[in-house]
Design an enzyme around this catalytic site. Structure first.
Site, PDB file in Angstrom:
ATOM      1  N   TYR A 141       0.847  -1.200   0.000  1.00 16.83           N
ATOM      2  CA  TYR A 141       0.000   0.000   0.000  1.00 16.83           C
ATOM      3  C   TYR A 141       0.877   1.242   0.000  1.00 16.83           C
ATOM      4  O   TYR A 141       1.959   1.247   0.555  1.00 16.83           O
ATOM      5  CB  TYR A 141      -0.979   0.032   1.175  1.00 16.83           C
ATOM      6  CG  TYR A 141      -0.395  -0.164   2.563  1.00 16.83           C
ATOM      7  CD1 TYR A 141      -0.117  -1.435   3.045  1.00 16.83           C
ATOM      8  CD2 TYR A 141      -0.154   0.921   3.397  1.00 16.83           C
ATOM      9  CE1 TYR A 141       0.388  -1.623   4.321  1.00 16.83           C
ATOM     10  CE2 TYR A 141       0.344   0.748   4.690  1.00 16.83           C
ATOM     11  CZ  TYR A 141       0.625  -0.530   5.141  1.00 16.83           C
ATOM     12  OH  TYR A 141       1.126  -0.724   6.399  1.00 16.83           O
ATOM     13  N   PRO A 142       0.382   2.290  -0.676  1.00 17.15           N
ATOM     14  CA  PRO A 142       1.106   3.561  -0.634  1.00 17.15           C
ATOM     15  C   PRO A 142       0.619   4.402   0.540  1.00 17.15           C
ATOM     16  O   PRO A 142      -0.515   4.214   0.999  1.00 17.15           O
ATOM     17  CB  PRO A 142       0.719   4.213  -1.968  1.00 17.15           C
ATOM     18  CG  PRO A 142      -0.647   3.691  -2.260  1.00 17.15           C
ATOM     19  CD  PRO A 142      -0.771   2.331  -1.607  1.00 17.15           C
ATOM     20  N   MET A 143       1.460   5.290   1.027  1.00 19.56           N
ATOM     21  CA  MET A 143       1.038   6.145   2.146  1.00 19.56           C
ATOM     22  C   MET A 143       1.704   7.515   2.137  1.00 19.56           C
ATOM     23  O   MET A 143       2.729   7.710   1.488  1.00 19.56           O
ATOM     24  CB  MET A 143       1.277   5.452   3.485  1.00 19.56           C
ATOM     25  CG  MET A 143       2.729   5.290   3.862  1.00 19.56           C
ATOM     26  SD  MET A 143       2.904   4.685   5.556  1.00 19.56           S
ATOM     27  CE  MET A 143       2.413   6.125   6.517  1.00 19.56           C
ATOM     28  N   ASP A 144       1.066   8.433   2.836  1.00 21.49           N
ATOM     29  CA  ASP A 144       1.601   9.786   3.047  1.00 21.49           C
ATOM     30  C   ASP A 144       1.755  10.028   4.536  1.00 21.49           C
ATOM     31  O   ASP A 144       1.081   9.395   5.346  1.00 21.49           O
ATOM     32  CB  ASP A 144       0.588  10.842   2.570  1.00 21.49           C
ATOM     33  CG  ASP A 144       0.524  10.982   1.065  1.00 21.49           C
ATOM     34  OD1 ASP A 144       1.469  10.558   0.380  1.00 21.49           O
ATOM     35  OD2 ASP A 144      -0.488  11.528   0.576  1.00 21.49           O
ATOM     36  N   LYS A 145       2.582  10.992   4.870  1.00 19.92           N
ATOM     37  CA  LYS A 145       2.560  11.566   6.220  1.00 19.92           C
ATOM     38  C   LYS A 145       1.678  12.813   6.113  1.00 19.92           C
ATOM     39  O   LYS A 145       1.876  13.644   5.209  1.00 19.92           O
ATOM     40  CB  LYS A 145       3.979  11.917   6.668  1.00 19.92           C
ATOM     41  CG  LYS A 145       4.863  10.687   6.945  1.00 19.92           C
ATOM     42  CD  LYS A 145       4.575  10.074   8.307  1.00 19.92           C
ATOM     43  CE  LYS A 145       5.255   8.732   8.517  1.00 19.92           C
ATOM     44  NZ  LYS A 145       6.702   8.814   8.599  1.00 19.92           N
ATOM     45  N   HIS A 168       7.683   3.641  16.393  1.00 18.28           N
ATOM     46  CA  HIS A 168       7.214   2.858  15.240  1.00 18.28           C
ATOM     47  C   HIS A 168       8.092   1.610  15.043  1.00 18.28           C
ATOM     48  O   HIS A 168       7.600   0.491  14.889  1.00 18.28           O
ATOM     49  CB  HIS A 168       7.240   3.745  13.992  1.00 18.28           C
ATOM     50  CG  HIS A 168       7.182   3.009  12.699  1.00 18.28           C
ATOM     51  ND1 HIS A 168       6.003   2.583  12.140  1.00 18.28           N
ATOM     52  CD2 HIS A 168       8.169   2.597  11.848  1.00 18.28           C
ATOM     53  CE1 HIS A 168       6.258   1.949  11.013  1.00 18.28           C
ATOM     54  NE2 HIS A 168       7.564   1.943  10.803  1.00 18.28           N
ATOM     55  N   GLN A 181       9.595  -5.914   6.011  1.00 19.05           N
ATOM     56  CA  GLN A 181       9.094  -4.697   5.372  1.00 19.05           C
ATOM     57  C   GLN A 181      10.160  -4.119   4.461  1.00 19.05           C
ATOM     58  O   GLN A 181      11.339  -4.152   4.769  1.00 19.05           O
ATOM     59  CB  GLN A 181       8.656  -3.679   6.431  1.00 19.05           C
ATOM     60  CG  GLN A 181       9.717  -2.704   6.900  1.00 19.05           C
ATOM     61  CD  GLN A 181      10.682  -3.299   7.931  1.00 19.05           C
ATOM     62  OE1 GLN A 181      10.767  -4.496   8.099  1.00 19.05           O
ATOM     63  NE2 GLN A 181      11.430  -2.441   8.585  1.00 19.05           N
TER      64      GLN A 181
HETATM   65  C1  VOV Z   1       8.151  -5.392  10.405  1.00 22.22           C
HETATM   66  C2  VOV Z   1       7.653  -4.212  10.615  1.00 22.22           C
HETATM   67  C3  VOV Z   1       8.330  -2.885  10.574  1.00 22.22           C
HETATM   68  C4  VOV Z   1       9.531  -2.487  11.144  1.00 22.22           C
HETATM   69  C5  VOV Z   1      10.494  -3.326  11.970  1.00 22.22           C
HETATM   70  C6  VOV Z   1       9.732  -1.106  10.824  1.00 22.22           C
HETATM   71  C7  VOV Z   1      10.822  -0.336  11.252  1.00 22.22           C
HETATM   72  C8  VOV Z   1      11.081   0.928  10.730  1.00 22.22           C
HETATM   73  C9  VOV Z   1      12.225   1.727  11.082  1.00 22.22           C
HETATM   74  C10 VOV Z   1      13.304   1.326  12.107  1.00 22.22           C
HETATM   75  C11 VOV Z   1      12.176   2.876  10.331  1.00 22.22           C
HETATM   76  C12 VOV Z   1      13.152   4.067  10.367  1.00 22.22           C
HETATM   77  C13 VOV Z   1      14.441   3.781   9.709  1.00 22.22           C
HETATM   78  C14 VOV Z   1      14.312   3.252   8.322  1.00 22.22           C
HETATM   79  O1  VOV Z   1      14.517   2.038   8.183  1.00 22.22           O
HETATM   80  O2  VOV Z   1      13.960   4.004   7.428  1.00 22.22           O
HETATM   81  C15 VOV Z   1      11.006   2.775   9.498  1.00 22.22           C
HETATM   82  C16 VOV Z   1      10.648   3.739   8.548  1.00 22.22           C
HETATM   83  C17 VOV Z   1       9.406   3.762   7.949  1.00 22.22           C
HETATM   84  N1  VOV Z   1       8.380   2.850   8.129  1.00 22.22           N
HETATM   85 FE1  VOV Z   1       8.486   1.147   9.167  1.00 22.22          FE
HETATM   86  N2  VOV Z   1       8.663  -0.680  10.044  1.00 22.22           N
HETATM   87  C18 VOV Z   1       7.788  -1.731   9.895  1.00 22.22           C
HETATM   88  C19 VOV Z   1       6.565  -1.744   9.227  1.00 22.22           C
HETATM   89  C20 VOV Z   1       6.016  -0.598   8.682  1.00 22.22           C
HETATM   90  C21 VOV Z   1       4.662  -0.449   8.259  1.00 22.22           C
HETATM   91  C22 VOV Z   1       3.593  -1.508   8.362  1.00 22.22           C
HETATM   92  C23 VOV Z   1       4.507   0.816   7.752  1.00 22.22           C
HETATM   93  C24 VOV Z   1       3.221   1.443   7.258  1.00 22.22           C
HETATM   94  C25 VOV Z   1       2.637   2.308   8.353  1.00 22.22           C
HETATM   95  C26 VOV Z   1       1.419   1.735   8.974  1.00 22.22           C
HETATM   96  O3  VOV Z   1       1.058   2.155  10.096  1.00 22.22           O
HETATM   97  O4  VOV Z   1       0.770   0.859   8.378  1.00 22.22           O
HETATM   98  C27 VOV Z   1       5.773   1.464   7.815  1.00 22.22           C
HETATM   99  C28 VOV Z   1       6.031   2.734   7.339  1.00 22.22           C
HETATM  100  C29 VOV Z   1       7.301   3.300   7.406  1.00 22.22           C
HETATM  101  C30 VOV Z   1       7.654   4.512   6.722  1.00 22.22           C
HETATM  102  C31 VOV Z   1       6.727   5.315   5.821  1.00 22.22           C
HETATM  103  C32 VOV Z   1       8.965   4.807   7.044  1.00 22.22           C
HETATM  104  C33 VOV Z   1       9.783   6.014   6.565  1.00 22.22           C
HETATM  105  C34 VOV Z   1       9.349   7.209   7.379  1.00 22.22           C
HETATM  106  C35 VOV Z   1      10.135   8.459   7.239  1.00 22.22           C
HETATM  107  O5  VOV Z   1       9.591   9.508   7.649  1.00 22.22           O
HETATM  108  O6  VOV Z   1      11.241   8.447   6.727  1.00 22.22           O
HETATM  109  N3  VOV Z   1       6.667   0.598   8.408  1.00 22.22           N
HETATM  110  N4  VOV Z   1      10.334   1.610   9.779  1.00 22.22           N
END
Ligand code: VOV
Length: 245
Positions: A141-145, A168, A181
Site C-alpha cells: 500500500y502507498p502512504m503519506d505523512k 514505530h 518490510q
Molecule cells: C516489520 C515491521 C516494521 C519495522 C520493523 C519497521 C521499522 C522501521 C524503522 C526502524 C524505520 C526508520 C528507519 C528506516 O529504516 O527508514 C522505518 C521507517 C518507515 N516505516 Fe516502518 N517498520 C515496519 C513496518 C512498517 C509499516 C507496516 C509501515 C506502514 C505504516 C502503517 O502504520 O501501516 C511502515 C512505514 C514506514 C515509513 C513510511 C517509514 C519512513 C518514514 C520516514 O519519515 O522516513 N513501516 N520503519
C-alpha cells in the site's frame, strides 16, 4: 525550519499490477497460450539470473480481489532498467491478454533518523539492495505523512519525528521473523510519499501488524493510506497452473 532527514537510497522499484482478460485468454488457441506462458517463464528465468548475480530482485504474486490478478515487483539499480523491463513485458504475448491495473514507482529508502548509519556498512547495503523474500504473502500500500492543520508531519522538529519513528520501529520489531518490510520512497516519483511492501509467511500477521501500528502516534496522527493490495506467492513453475483454462 524543521530539518529534513538525509535518506539513504538503494535500488529503484516498480510495482506493476495487471488484470487478466480471461475471456480473450480462453478464446486464444492452446498454441498461443502455451507460447505466452513459455515466453513469460523465460522472462522470469532472466530475472532469476539477475537476482542470482545481485544486480536486482523481483517478486511475483497473484492478487486477491478485483483490484488486479497478479503483480510483479521489480528492483533494479537504475530507473532505465525498470523501464526496459516494463516495456519488455508490454511486448510479450501474455501482455496482450492483460490490462494495467495499478503501478507504483519508488526507490528503496532508509531514513536514518538516528544519524548513525553508515551507508558503506554491508548490512545497510543489503537493506538498500535487498533480495526480495519469496514468502507466501505480500501486502502493498502507498502512504503519506499527513499535512493537515495541527497534524502536519513536516512542521515537527527532527527530534520529535525521530522519537515517533523510534516508537514505530519498536512496534515493528515485535514482528521480526514474521513480517519483512521494504519501505520505498516516492516523493517526486509517484502520487504518494512512500510505498509499503510487507512479506509474511502467515497472511494474518499483516492484519495484526497494520492494526497495532494504527495506535502508534506516527500512524494515528500522521498516517494517510492508499489502497491495499494483498497477494499469494506465484512460483514460476506454478504459472502454467495459474493460467490454465
Ligand atoms: C516489520 C515491521 C516494521 C519495522 C520493523 C519497521 C521499522 C522501521 C524503522 C526502524 C524505520 C526508520 C528507519 C528506516 O529504516 O527508514 C522505518 C521507517 C518507515 N516505516 Fe516502518 N517498520 C515496519 C513496518 C512498517 C509499516 C507496516 C509501515 C506502514 C505504516 C502503517 O502504520 O501501516 C511502515 C512505514 C514506514 C515509513 C513510511 C517509514 C519512513 C518514514 C520516514 O519519515 O522516513 N513501516 N520503519
Amino acid at each position: 525550519m524543521p530539518e529534513a532527514v538525509v535518506t539513504m537510497d538503494g535500488w529503484y522499484c516498480l510495482h506493476d499490477f495487471r488484470s487478466i482478460d480471461w475471456t480473450s485468454w480462453k478464446y486464444a488457441s492452446s498454441e498461443e497460450r502455451e507460447q505466452a506462458i513459455h515466453e513469460f517463464q523465460k522472462m522470469i528465468s532472466n530475472w532469476e539470473d539477475t537476482e542470482k548475480s545481485k544486480q536486482g530482485s523481483h517478486a511475483l504474486y497473484t492478487i486477491m480481489g478485483q483490484k488486479a490478478d497478479f503483480m510483479m515487483m521489480i528492483l533494479r539499480p537504475t530507473m532505465e532498467e525498470l523501464n526496459e523491463i516494463e516495456t519488455a513485458f508490454n511486448k510479450t504475448k501474455l501482455a496482450e491478454f492483460t490490462t494495467p491495473a495499478y503501478s507504483y514507482v519508488s526507490v528503496v529508502e532508509l531514513s536514518n533518523y538516528m544519524g548513525n548509519a553508515n551507508e558503506d556498512d554491508p548490512e545497510i547495503q543489503a537493506r538498500l539492495k535487498p533480495t526480495l523474500p519469496k514468502w507466501n504473502h505480500i501486502c502493498f500500500y502507498p502512504m503519506d505523512k499527513r499535512r493537515q492543520g495541527n497534524d502536519n508531519w513536516y512542521v515537527l522538529e527532527k527530534d520529535e519525528r525521530a522519537k515517533l519513528m523510534y516508537a514505530h520501529g519498536m512496534t515493528g520489531r515485535q514482528y521480526a521473523g514474521k513480517i519483512r518490510q521494504i519501505i520505498t520512497g516516492s516523493i517526486g516519483f509517484d502520487d504518494w510519499e512512500w510505498g509499503v511492501t510487507l512479506f509474511a509467511h502467515d497472511v494474518l500477521q499483516f492484519k495484526k501488524l497494520v492494526y497495532e501500528m494504527r495506535f502508534d502516534e506516527v500512524t494515528s496522527r500522521y498516517g494517510d493510506f492508499g489502497s491495499f493490495y494483498i497477494g499469494n506467492l506465484l512460483k514460476p513453475d506454478a504459472v502454467p497452473q495459474f493460467l490454465h483454462v
